[in-house]
Structure formats: structure tokens, C-alpha cells
Write an enzyme that holds these catalytic residues in place. Structure first.
Site, mmCIF file in Angstrom:
data_model
loop_
_atom_site.group_PDB
_atom_site.id
_atom_site.type_symbol
_atom_site.label_atom_id
_atom_site.label_comp_id
_atom_site.label_asym_id
_atom_site.label_seq_id
_atom_site.Cartn_x
_atom_site.Cartn_y
_atom_site.Cartn_z
ATOM 1 N N SER A 1 0.829 -1.195 0.000
ATOM 2 C CA SER A 1 0.000 0.000 0.000
ATOM 3 C C SER A 1 0.870 1.253 0.000
ATOM 4 C CB SER A 1 -0.887 0.010 1.246
ATOM 5 O OG SER A 1 -0.086 0.298 2.382
ATOM 6 N N LYS A 2 0.199 2.364 -0.208
ATOM 7 C CA LYS A 2 0.887 3.649 -0.207
ATOM 8 C C LYS A 2 1.567 3.870 1.148
ATOM 9 C CE LYS A 2 -0.186 8.504 -0.533
ATOM 10 N NZ LYS A 2 -1.287 9.370 -0.168
ATOM 11 N N ARG A 3 0.887 3.409 2.208
ATOM 12 C CA ARG A 3 1.443 3.602 3.545
ATOM 13 C C ARG A 3 2.760 2.839 3.746
ATOM 14 N NH1 ARG A 3 -2.201 1.923 7.557
ATOM 15 N NH2 ARG A 3 -3.841 2.353 6.043
ATOM 16 N N GLY B 1 5.019 2.491 1.592
ATOM 17 C CA GLY B 1 6.038 3.345 1.011
ATOM 18 C C GLY B 1 6.421 4.468 1.962
ATOM 19 N N GLU B 2 5.393 5.066 2.568
ATOM 20 C CA GLU B 2 5.660 6.170 3.497
ATOM 21 C C GLU B 2 6.476 5.677 4.692
ATOM 22 O OE1 GLU B 2 1.670 7.430 4.144
ATOM 23 O OE2 GLU B 2 1.596 8.472 2.211
#
Ligand code: GLU
Length: 498
Positions: free
Chosen positions: A262-264, A266-267
Site C-alpha cells: 500500500s501507499k502507507r 512506502g511512506e
């Protein structure tokens, strides 16, 4: 079948392209090019509520950046346009009506409130409400109402949707190139809405109609669409059309293995999950990845060549790619491996090319530099770098004299007799006419021999004064590059300072 291969990438413009979407596009591209076919971009924007400004442009730019442009699509009209579903909306209704005529679909007038009530009643009993063969006769639709009633409702302008009439009790045999045969009992399917009360088709209807009209031969898409395969197969049958072949790509999993990336992730992990920067999220391009490296690592996320080869150019991928070698199971996303791919592609990039990229960074720092000098610097340090943005840290001493010296190294290397030795080295360097790496090396080494000094007394402190630290490539190469005057100057400064 001698039909020309045609594949499509069909994103909904609801935001930036996620790395999984980009991989879907890439596999479509590879399959098309491998088979001499067409790669179509179709924008699936029938859901106006989820439309995001700029998303379509973003998708196109990302494909172009990766070097996998589409052959037909918005702005590249072919024989099958328009390529945005919003521009095709007038054609879908007649297909929905065709299905009603064939007895494969029906009008449904149930209000949102009524359906909501059914859902709640079911929930209260610990059940889930599905609209299908087992209850459709009891709901408000053209199967349960008389023709007269239906006509009246439509004439009175009542809202309706058109639902697919899923068959009861049919053993469906679905085919997927990657997964093989999948058996499903049609009784578990619900009667999906094909056409909405706002006059727009749903994804399912528009997708099938367009794949048919655009003569798509292979549908290559993410695993999240596998649950729709039964309905899609039934829809092709209902229309009496030949279905394309299907291939559902495995999910891309979190670096830890379990769960979808998910995008998270990556963060949290400090790595990009988008090809290009979108709002606050840095993209691969902006993070300094080469598009070749991104394409290379994406291709191996879920596909394998069946050999040990890891480094592939786009052309080599086109040559090697087959859907049969795509894995069924999820592909773990490994950000370190991605960096490794970039490092490999950086080594393959010419010094001239890298020097140009580095020169632009130097310019931003206000450092004037000669192209040939930058090229030589790059050539001497690039093997230690994974990204062009690493260059500065690896090579700053080529562009400025040290302003400080690594303290630990000073303690260890700077002895009482060191200033004297360094003084002599500087005088020795002054005598060298041809200030080339090999000549300096020869001169300094034979001087060390004559003086009966150890290498350890001369070389480490010499590196310290030239570089300011114990890092860097071959010291005499550095000295040749910065030149005689600068080398001697650095030694003098250090003697005065340390
Ligand atoms: N519009 C769908 C998506 O956003 C396309 C799925 C498909 O390829 O059929 O992924």
C-alpha cells in the site's frame, strides 16, 4: 487464429498510477510487442464521483517516462475510438437493452431505501443480502412485475437500474492463462447492476462492451479482478460474443511478505510506490531512479525468465516475455532490490550521460565545472553509487578543498612527525613535471623506499589532507584530477591547520 493481438490497459482516473498498475501496463506492453500486437490505453471514467483531475495526464506521462507508450488511446486516435468511456456513454444503453431482449438482464426498480432495509434485516439475522435467483422474484423488477406495470413505471419516470440475470445452478468453467481452469457454481453470484439509474453503465458492462468493440484479444489485469471473471465470461456468452483470453496478474505484496503493498508501506519504508511524484508522495522518477531500472524490477515482480538472468533491457524483456511464466502467487516487493537494480543500471549508463546529470546538480549548488572534468570524476566514483544523487557525497572533495578533517582519522593518522613528512611530500610533488596518477605513484613510492619510511606513515595522512576523510578512489587518481597546485595547496593548508 490469425487475429491480430490487441491488449488494453484500462485504468480509472481516480488518482496516480500505483506501482501495481504500472506493472499491469508493462505486462500488457510486453505481451503486445512480443506478439506484434497493439497496446491500447482506455480510460474507464464512467464513475464521475471518483474522477480526479490530472490523473489521466499522469498515467500517460508515467507510461511515456517508462518508455512503454500506447499505440492507441486518448490523443492517439486509432480505428476504435474514442478511448475515454465518458465519451462513449451514449452507446452502452443499447447493449444493456439488448440483454433484456435476450432475457439475460432485467429492469429493477427497488429504491435505495428498500435495498437498505433488506440489508439491515439480513444483518440483524446475521446474514448477508444478495440480489439474485433466490429472491429476485420477490423484489421489484421486470421479472416479478407484469409488462404493464413495468411500462407504466418507466413512463412515469421512475428510477431503475438494469441487472444481469445470473443463472442458477450452472457449473461454470473459467479459463485463465496464468491460473488454468477455475470452476465456479453460478448460484453464488449476485445479479450485478450493469446500467445505473444515472444513465451510466457500470464498470462491468462498459468494460465488456468496449473490449468487444475494440477487438481486444487478451485481457491482462490485476488479480483483484479475478472475482469478476465469472460475470464477465457470462456476459460474453449472453451477448453471443467470443470472449478474449484472460490473464490475472499476482498481487504485489508488502516488503514483509504478507498483505498487499500500500501507499502507507512506502511512506513507512521511505520508498516510492508511484512512478512520478503525486502531491506529497515522491515518485520513482523524482527519487532518481532510471526508467530502465524501474521497468527491469517491475518485470521481475511476478514474472521470471526461467533463467538466472536479472538484468533486462526493455527489448530483452519483449523478447523473453510470456504469460505462461507469470507466477500465480503474490510477488514480494523488495525496495532494496529496487535500489540494486538502479545501481546496476547506473553502472551501465555512460560516463558522459551521468556527467550531464551530475553537472545539473552541481550547477544547482553553484559549482562551476568543466564537462570533461565532471566526466572523469564520475568515472572514478560511479561504482560506489546507486543513484546520481549519491555522487556529491562521494566526490565533493574533487570540487572543493576540505574545510574540516575527520576527527577520528586525525587522531589515528596525524602523529608528531606527520607535518614534517607531509612537508617533504609537498616538495617532492612540486618536482613532478608530468602530474599523472602513475607518475605521482611511482615518484612517491620510490621516495618512501629511499627514505625507508613505511607506507602507513605516508599514505593515510596524505589521503586525509587531500580528501578530508579516509574515503575515495585511488588517491593518486584523485591527485591527478585535482592537479598539482591544488594537491600541494591542500597539504599546506592541512599542515597549518592540524
Ligand atoms: N478500470 C479497471 C481498473 O481500474 C479495469 C480493470 C480491467 O482491466 O478490466 O483497474
Amino acid at each position: 487464429m490469425s487475429q491480430k493481438v490487441r491488449v488494453r490497459f484500462a485504468p480509472s482516473p481516480t488518482g496516480p498510477l500505483h506501482i501495481g498498475g504500472l506493472r499491469t501496463a508493462l505486462f500488457n506492453y510486453l505481451f503486445a510487442k512480443k506478439n506484434g500486437g497493439d497496446f491500447v490505453l482506455r480510460i474507464e471514467d464512467t464513475d464521475q464521483n471518483r474522477f480526479v483531475e490530472g490523473a489521466e495526464e499522469y498515467i500517460i506521462e508515467a507510461l511515456n517516462w517508462c518508455g512503454i507508450p500506447f499505440d492507441e488511446g486518448p490523443g492517439k486516435e486509432g480505428d476504435f475510438g474514442p478511448y475515454r468511456q465518458s465519451e462513449r456513454k451514449q452507446l452502452y444503453k443499447s447493449y444493456a437493452l439488448q440483454l433484456i431482449e435476450r432475457g439475460k438482464a432485467y429492469y429493477a426498480f427497488d429504491t435505495a431505501e428498500a435495498l437498505d432495509q433488506h440489508r439491515k434485516d439480513h444483518e440483524a439475522k446475521g446474514k448477508t443480502f444478495i440480489y439474485n435467483w433466490h429472491n429476485r422474484q420477490k423484489l421489484t423488477n421486470s421479472l416479478s412485475l407484469s409488462n404493464e406495470e413495468v411500462k407504466n413505471k418507466i413512463a412515469a419516470g421512475e428510477d431503475y437500474v438494469i441487472r444481469f440475470k445470473s443463472p442458477e445452478n450452472e457449473a461454470l468453467l473459467l479459463n485463465d492463462i496464468i491460473r488454468g481452469e477455475i470452476k465456479i457454481d453460478s448460484s453464488i453470484l449476485d445479479d450485478k447492476v450493469l446500467f445505473k439509474s444515472d444513465g451510466m453503465p457500470t464498470y462491468h458492462l462498459a468494460n465488456i462492451v468496449d473490449d468487444h468493440l475494440m477487438q481486444i484479444t487478451h485481457v491482462i489485469r490485476g488479480e483483484e479482478w479475478l472475482p469478476s471473471l465469472a460475470l464477465h465470461t457470462l456476459l460474453y456468452d449472453a451477448f453471443g460474443w467470443d470472449a478474449p483470453e484472460f490473464a490475472h496478474l499476482p498481487l504485489i505484496m508488502k516488503p514483509v511478505g504478507k498483505g498487499k503493498l500500500s501507499k502507507r508501506d512506502g511512506e513507512k519504508g521511505g520508498f516510492p510506490v508511484f512512478p512520478l511524484t503525486w502531491n506529497q508522495s515522491e515518485g520513482y522518477r523524482e527519487a532518481g531512479f532510471f526508467p530502465e531500472a524501474v521497468v527491469n524490477f517491475l518485470a521481475l515482480l511476478g514474472w521470471n525468465p526461467g533463467t538466472e538472468q536479472e538484468i533486462f533491457s526493455l527489448e530483452e524483456l519483449v523478447e523473453a516475455f510470456t504469460l505462461e511464466r507469470v507466477n500465480k502467487s503474490g510477488a514480494r516487493f523488495d525496495p532494496e532490490k529496487n535500489n540494486w537494480y538502479n545501481q546496476q543500471w547506473l553502472q551501465k549508463t555512460s560516463d558522459e550521460e551521468l556527467a550531464k546529470l551530475f553537472a545539473a546538480q552541481l550547477q544547482k549548488k553553484g559549482i562551476a565545472s568543466q564537462p570533461e572534468y565532471v566526466r572523469q570524476v564520475v568515472s572514478s566514483i560511479k561504482e560506489r553509487a546507486s543513484f546520481v544523487k549519491d555522487f556529491w557525497e562521494l566526490s565533493d572533495y574533487f570540487f572543493k578543498s576540505p574545510t574540516s578533517y575527520n576527527e577520528k582519522a586525525v587522531k589515528k593518522q596525524w602523529k608528531e612527525d606527520t607535518p614534517g613528512i607531509m612537508q617533504e611530500v609537498s616538495e617532492l610533488l612540486d618536482t613532478i613535471e608530468d602530474f599523472s596518477s602513475s607518475k605521482i605513484e611511482e615518484t612517491v613510492k620510490s621516495w618512501i623506499g629511499e627514505k625507508e619510511l613505511s607506507f602507513g606513515k605516508v599514505m593515510p595522512p596524505l589521503r586525509l589532507v587531500i580528501v578530508g576523510d579516509m574515503k575515495g578512489p585511488h588517491l593518486f587518481d584523485i591527485m591527478e584530477l585535482i592537479g598539482k597546485e591544488e594537491s600541494i595547496g591542500r597539504i599546506r593548508t592541512a599542515i597549518a591547520q592540524l
